[in-house]
Design a protein around this motif. Structure first.
Motif, PDB file in Angstrom:
ATOM      1  N   CYS A  79      35.954  21.125  34.401  1.00  0.00           N
ATOM      2  CA  CYS A  79      36.064  22.283  33.525  1.00  0.00           C
ATOM      3  C   CYS A  79      35.502  21.932  32.168  1.00  0.00           C
ATOM      4  O   CYS A  79      35.698  20.807  31.685  1.00  0.00           O
ATOM      5  N   GLY A  80      34.811  22.887  31.552  1.00  0.00           N
ATOM      6  CA  GLY A  80      34.303  22.652  30.209  1.00  0.00           C
ATOM      7  C   GLY A  80      35.417  22.387  29.218  1.00  0.00           C
ATOM      8  O   GLY A  80      35.257  21.633  28.269  1.00  0.00           O
ATOM      9  N   GLY A  81      36.563  23.036  29.420  1.00  0.00           N
ATOM     10  CA  GLY A  81      37.724  22.776  28.580  1.00  0.00           C
ATOM     11  C   GLY A  81      37.823  23.618  27.329  1.00  0.00           C
ATOM     12  O   GLY A  81      38.694  23.370  26.493  1.00  0.00           O
ATOM     13  N   ALA A  82      36.964  24.634  27.181  1.00  0.00           N
ATOM     14  CA  ALA A  82      37.046  25.493  26.002  1.00  0.00           C
ATOM     15  C   ALA A  82      38.122  26.550  26.203  1.00  0.00           C
ATOM     16  O   ALA A  82      38.250  27.131  27.283  1.00  0.00           O
ATOM     17  N   ILE A  83      38.898  26.809  25.159  1.00  0.00           N
ATOM     18  CA  ILE A  83      39.888  27.879  25.202  1.00  0.00           C
ATOM     19  C   ILE A  83      39.720  28.744  23.959  1.00  0.00           C
ATOM     20  O   ILE A  83      39.220  28.286  22.933  1.00  0.00           O
ATOM     21  N   PRO A  84      40.127  30.009  24.018  1.00  0.00           N
ATOM     22  CA  PRO A  84      40.041  30.862  22.823  1.00  0.00           C
ATOM     23  C   PRO A  84      41.050  30.426  21.776  1.00  0.00           C
ATOM     24  O   PRO A  84      42.128  29.898  22.097  1.00  0.00           O
TER      25      PRO A  84
END
Length: 452
Positions: A79-84
């Protein structure tokens, strides 16, 4: 509510030998020829990622006896691991879990046209980057601390009841021993290859595959990605999605995803490595990961007293491939729905309860977003010409502001009708210049104008 004594005849599937999980004995206990059970409903959550952990937390804090199954707590989904940004406050995620605060994002077209996609971020805004193994573990342990029973075991089978009020029987392997657990409600949060979905015959969906290498870079090159993430698009890296370089604590994640060329995923991975070769040269691969990613919601997401959330339900957006926030959100919404419908576990729930309290509320809030992003992916990711048009549009500061505000805060950004109209015209102009025509463009035009 006080425990009550029932004859095995009343709920025959509850007449099970009690099992011990760690130091905790499950609620059901034999007493002579009769069985004593709590009259409150019992829930099981299968899968301990963001969706399952959030569901378990909501159930446990709502007064429902909850069992959270996770087979591999140490594993991490590619997973890229970006979250809002809004997820930090909404889900009380401590800032020390954040690896990087991304304030610059470059999107690179097939012809290497590069746009800095972070010019409109405000001084306090950033995209949090986390490792899934860190985030998932935090959410899972918090659910346990708040009352969920965490069972580190492999669920092998689920027996579906034949009558409305009979329990589901979960078969699982713990410490090389077969065990069973009777529950009234199940939340399936066990990913794209969901065993829960198979048990309730929830139907199938198309899956993409994500392939990612974690690469530890020399200090000098890692400094380049201090607060920068990159997205690459083109047939050489993905025929229908994008490739990425996302910074982590001491390494970068370099990966790609595709639906239509899954058998060529390693060739596409070589494509992204070639595009970023000068930036990652001298790096060392420390981990290789691959995982299926759902492309659309399942045909059935609720059946009887079972609900699917997260990837198991198909909640991953097109275009961006975002899934972490929607996984956690769907898990929480589902858990809270069960608490409401069951009056904190004091009454049995039905399929209609789950549809009314969970599914309809989810669809009302998010299904339009999913459909719109599906349309955008068809228009812009179908050819290199469309991808060039996408990057060209991303250079527009109004497009960037609307995109980031919607992403960071998960709500429709306040736009300007005149600017919206200019955005539509610029979109059409970019598509024409890049020779993207046809029904997709006409449909895109209609959908955009309908939003103004």
């Amino acid at each position: 509510m006080a425990a009550q004594t029932l004859s095995p005849l009343h709920r025959p599937l509850h007449h099970l030998k009690p099992k011990t999980v760690g130091t905790q004995t499950l609620t059901a206990k034999l007493k002579c020829s009769r069985i004593i059970i709590t009259s409150k409903i019992r829930a099981a959550v299968i899968g301990g990622g963001p969706a399952g952990s959030s569901a378990a937390e909501a159930l446990a804090t709502g007064g429902i006896e909850t069992f959270l199954f996770e087979r591999s707590p140490e594993a991490a989904k590619p997973c890229g691991g970006a979250i809002p940004l809004c997820m930090l406050d909404e889900f009380s995620i401590p800032h020390h879990l954040i690896d990087r605060r991304v304030t610059h994002m470059k999107i690179i077209s097939p012809s290497n046209l590069t746009v800095d996609f972070g010019k409109t971020l405000k001084s306090h805004e950033f995209i949090p980057m986390l490792r899934r193994e860190v985030l998932d573990n935090f959410l899972r342990l918090r659910a346990e601390r708040l009352g969920a029973n965490l069972i580190k075991a492999l669920v092998t089978r689920i027996d579906v009841p034949t009558t409305n009020n009979s329990p589901y029987i979960i078969h699982y392997i713990l410490n090389n021993t077969q065990n069973t657990l009777a529950v009234d409600v199940i939340v399936g949060a066990d990913g794209a290859n969901s065993r829960v979905a198979k048990a309730i015959k929830a139907g199938t969906y198309r899956c993409a595959i994500a392939f990612q290498e974690r690469i530890k870079l020399p200090d000098g090159k890692m400094a380049y990605y201090e607060n920068l993430a990159e997205m690459y698009i083109g047939n050489d890296v993905s025929p229908d999605f994008y490739a990425w370089v996302f910074p982590k604590c001491d390494h970068v994640a370099v990966g790609t995803g595709t639906v239509c060329s899954k058998e060529n995923i390693k060739t596409l991975q070589r494509g992204i490595r070639a595009r970023v070769n000068s930036k990652i040269r001298g790096g060392t691969i420390i981990k290789v990961e691959a995982h299926p990613i759902p492309e659309h919601p399942r045909p059935i997401r609720v059946r009887n007293r079972v609900a699917l959330v997260g990837d198991a339900a198909g909640y991953v957006t097109k275009c961006s491939g975002e899934g972490i926030y929607f996984a956690a959100k769907s898990g929480r919404m589902c858990g809270e729905a069960i608490v409401r419908a069951s009056e904190s576990g004091n009454r049995m729930i039905s399929e209609e309860d789950l549809k009314r309290e969970y599914l309809r509320k989810w669809d009302d809030e998010y299904i339009t977003t999913f459909r719109f992003l599906d349309l955008l992916q068809k228009v812009f990711y179908g050819s290199n010409a469309g991808r060039e048009a996408l990057v060209e549009l991303c250079g527009n500061e109004y497009v960037q502001r609307m995109t980031f505000e919607s992403y960071l805060y998960k709500k429709l950004a306040d736009g300007n009708r005149w600017e919206d109209l200019k955005m539509v015209m610029n979109t059409i102009g970019s598509l024409i210049r890049c020779n993207v025509v046809g029904r997709e463009m006409d449909e895109f035009d209609k959908r955009i104008l309908a939003q103004i």
